[in-house]
Design a protein around this motif. Structure first.
Motif, mmCIF file in Angstrom:
data_model
loop_
_atom_site.group_PDB
_atom_site.id
_atom_site.type_symbol
_atom_site.label_atom_id
_atom_site.label_comp_id
_atom_site.label_asym_id
_atom_site.label_seq_id
_atom_site.Cartn_x
_atom_site.Cartn_y
_atom_site.Cartn_z
ATOM 1 N N ILE A 148 0.845 -1.185 0.000
ATOM 2 C CA ILE A 148 0.000 0.000 0.000
ATOM 3 C C ILE A 148 0.882 1.236 0.000
ATOM 4 O O ILE A 148 1.779 1.379 0.834
ATOM 5 C CB ILE A 148 -0.930 0.032 1.238
ATOM 6 N N GLN A 149 0.617 2.130 -0.947
ATOM 7 C CA GLN A 149 1.319 3.412 -1.018
ATOM 8 C C GLN A 149 0.310 4.497 -0.682
ATOM 9 O O GLN A 149 -0.754 4.572 -1.303
ATOM 10 C CB GLN A 149 1.878 3.635 -2.420
ATOM 11 N N MET A 150 0.635 5.316 0.305
ATOM 12 C CA MET A 150 -0.266 6.390 0.701
ATOM 13 C C MET A 150 0.244 7.712 0.150
ATOM 14 O O MET A 150 1.448 7.908 -0.005
ATOM 15 C CB MET A 150 -0.391 6.447 2.214
ATOM 16 N N TYR A 151 -0.706 8.606 -0.129
ATOM 17 C CA TYR A 151 -0.414 9.940 -0.642
ATOM 18 C C TYR A 151 -1.171 10.952 0.202
ATOM 19 O O TYR A 151 -2.282 10.674 0.647
ATOM 20 C CB TYR A 151 -0.859 10.058 -2.101
ATOM 21 N N PRO A 152 -0.613 12.126 0.406
ATOM 22 C CA PRO A 152 -1.311 13.109 1.238
ATOM 23 C C PRO A 152 -2.520 13.731 0.555
ATOM 24 O O PRO A 152 -3.413 14.230 1.223
ATOM 25 C CB PRO A 152 -0.233 14.163 1.519
ATOM 26 N N ASP A 153 -2.585 13.670 -0.770
ATOM 27 C CA ASP A 153 -3.611 14.408 -1.486
ATOM 28 C C ASP A 153 -4.529 13.550 -2.356
ATOM 29 O O ASP A 153 -5.282 14.076 -3.157
ATOM 30 C CB ASP A 153 -2.946 15.478 -2.354
ATOM 31 N N ARG A 154 -4.448 12.235 -2.206
ATOM 32 C CA ARG A 154 -5.325 11.365 -2.987
ATOM 33 C C ARG A 154 -5.413 10.005 -2.295
ATOM 34 O O ARG A 154 -4.639 9.717 -1.391
ATOM 35 C CB ARG A 154 -4.841 11.237 -4.421
ATOM 36 N N PRO A 155 -6.338 9.160 -2.744
ATOM 37 C CA PRO A 155 -6.482 7.849 -2.095
ATOM 38 C C PRO A 155 -5.211 7.002 -2.219
ATOM 39 O O PRO A 155 -4.418 7.172 -3.145
ATOM 40 C CB PRO A 155 -7.637 7.199 -2.869
ATOM 41 N N ALA A 156 -5.071 6.112 -1.293
ATOM 42 C CA ALA A 156 -3.941 5.188 -1.318
ATOM 43 C C ALA A 156 -4.082 4.253 -2.515
ATOM 44 O O ALA A 156 -5.182 4.034 -3.028
ATOM 45 C CB ALA A 156 -3.909 4.379 -0.027
ATOM 46 N N THR A 157 -2.956 3.717 -2.948
ATOM 47 C CA THR A 157 -2.970 2.700 -4.001
ATOM 48 C C THR A 157 -2.498 1.393 -3.398
ATOM 49 O O THR A 157 -1.781 1.377 -2.399
ATOM 50 C CB THR A 157 -2.073 3.083 -5.190
ATOM 51 N N MET A 158 -2.906 0.285 -4.025
ATOM 52 C CA MET A 158 -2.557 -1.018 -3.485
ATOM 53 C C MET A 158 -2.218 -1.981 -4.618
ATOM 54 O O MET A 158 -2.851 -1.964 -5.665
ATOM 55 C CB MET A 158 -3.726 -1.590 -2.689
ATOM 56 N N VAL A 159 -1.213 -2.797 -4.371
ATOM 57 C CA VAL A 159 -0.893 -3.911 -5.243
ATOM 58 C C VAL A 159 -1.026 -5.162 -4.387
ATOM 59 O O VAL A 159 -0.492 -5.216 -3.273
ATOM 60 C CB VAL A 159 0.543 -3.803 -5.812
ATOM 61 N N ARG A 160 -1.741 -6.140 -4.904
ATOM 62 C CA ARG A 160 -1.913 -7.415 -4.188
ATOM 63 C C ARG A 160 -1.031 -8.455 -4.865
ATOM 64 O O ARG A 160 -1.205 -8.762 -6.036
ATOM 65 C CB ARG A 160 -3.374 -7.851 -4.230
ATOM 66 N N LEU A 161 -0.063 -8.955 -4.111
ATOM 67 C CA LEU A 161 0.857 -9.964 -4.606
ATOM 68 C C LEU A 161 0.598 -11.284 -3.905
ATOM 69 O O LEU A 161 0.059 -11.315 -2.800
ATOM 70 C CB LEU A 161 2.304 -9.540 -4.334
ATOM 71 N N ARG A 162 1.044 -12.357 -4.521
ATOM 72 C CA ARG A 162 1.032 -13.677 -3.893
ATOM 73 C C ARG A 162 2.450 -14.208 -3.945
ATOM 74 O O ARG A 162 3.132 -14.042 -4.941
ATOM 75 C CB ARG A 162 0.069 -14.620 -4.602
ATOM 76 N N TYR A 163 2.861 -14.832 -2.869
ATOM 77 C CA TYR A 163 4.223 -15.361 -2.850
ATOM 78 C C TYR A 163 4.211 -16.817 -2.387
ATOM 79 O O TYR A 163 3.455 -17.206 -1.518
ATOM 80 C CB TYR A 163 5.137 -14.504 -1.969
ATOM 81 N N GLN A 164 5.051 -17.583 -3.033
ATOM 82 C CA GLN A 164 5.176 -18.994 -2.712
ATOM 83 C C GLN A 164 6.312 -19.186 -1.713
ATOM 84 O O GLN A 164 7.238 -18.365 -1.635
ATOM 85 C CB GLN A 164 5.457 -19.806 -3.976
ATOM 86 N N ILE A 165 6.267 -20.265 -0.993
ATOM 87 C CA ILE A 165 7.328 -20.584 -0.047
ATOM 88 C C ILE A 165 8.581 -20.935 -0.855
ATOM 89 O O ILE A 165 8.542 -21.752 -1.760
ATOM 90 C CB ILE A 165 6.917 -21.758 0.855
ATOM 91 N N ALA A 166 9.664 -20.250 -0.516
ATOM 92 C CA ALA A 166 10.923 -20.492 -1.210
ATOM 93 C C ALA A 166 11.536 -21.800 -0.729
ATOM 94 O O ALA A 166 11.396 -22.183 0.435
ATOM 95 C CB ALA A 166 11.902 -19.349 -0.967
#
Length: 178
Positions: free
Chosen positions: A157-175
């Motif tokens: 999640i990236q937050m900004y002071p002047d607009r809504p936050a943005t989000m990237v949803r990732l999936r990660y496998q066990i290494a």
């Protein structure tokens, strides 16, 4: 000819303004994940991680080791603390341990007074949508997680002071630990 010159000059001034415009200022990044796979043999918040959960927690720690994270937040549930432990060990950060309600309130405070720190928050299935909502992610409260399978989500999640936050949803496998 005068109209063409005026149009070209206007285009030049417009491009110069765009090229010299300051970039959007972003605040700190929040990495949000659910605790890793837990034992179903122990009820409630005392449930420890399964061996596969410990492997996932170590994978997460290695993935984020160089991400520049300044704070680690877990809940007081054993599985959440155990998920954050490998990252704490690698990073040298002391986890901030909170209740689920305190995590949501913490996320709301971050939204109200963002800073430049990057954070890792380890939450729970029902808590993650509430945290996303509190951080200002549009429709974050609508995220659905399957309590039986969704251990591999990492929300960035990236937050900004002047607009809504943005989000990237990732999936990660066990290494592979080898």
């Amino acid at each position: 000819m005068g109209k063409l010159l005026t149009a070209l000059l206007s285009l030049f001034l417009l491009l110069a303004g765009v090229l010299h415009a300051p970039p959007a200022q972003a605040e700190g990044v929040v990495f949000l994940t659910r605790h890793a796979e837990k034992s179903l043999d122990v009820p409630g918040d005392a449930a420890p991680l399964l061996p596969v959960g410990n492997d996932r927690a170590r994978t997460l720690a290695r993935m984020l080791a160089d991400a520049g994270i300044d704070e680690l937040v877990t809940t007081d549930a054993l599985r959440s603390r155990q998920t954050g432990a490998p990252f704490a060990e690698l990073s040298g950060l002391q986890p901030q341990v909170m209740t689920r309600e305190e995590e949501v309130a913490y996320a709301a405070r971050l939204r109200q007074a963002p800073d430049t720190k990057d954070r890792l928050i380890v939450g729970h299935t029902r808590n993650i949508p509430r945290i996303l909502d509190a951080l200002g992610v549009p429709n974050g409260g609508q995220i659905k997680l399957d309590p039986d399978t969704d251990y591999d989500n990492l929300f960035v999640i990236q937050m900004y002071p002047d607009r809504p936050a943005t989000m990237v949803r990732l999936r990660y496998q066990i290494a592979n630990p080898n």
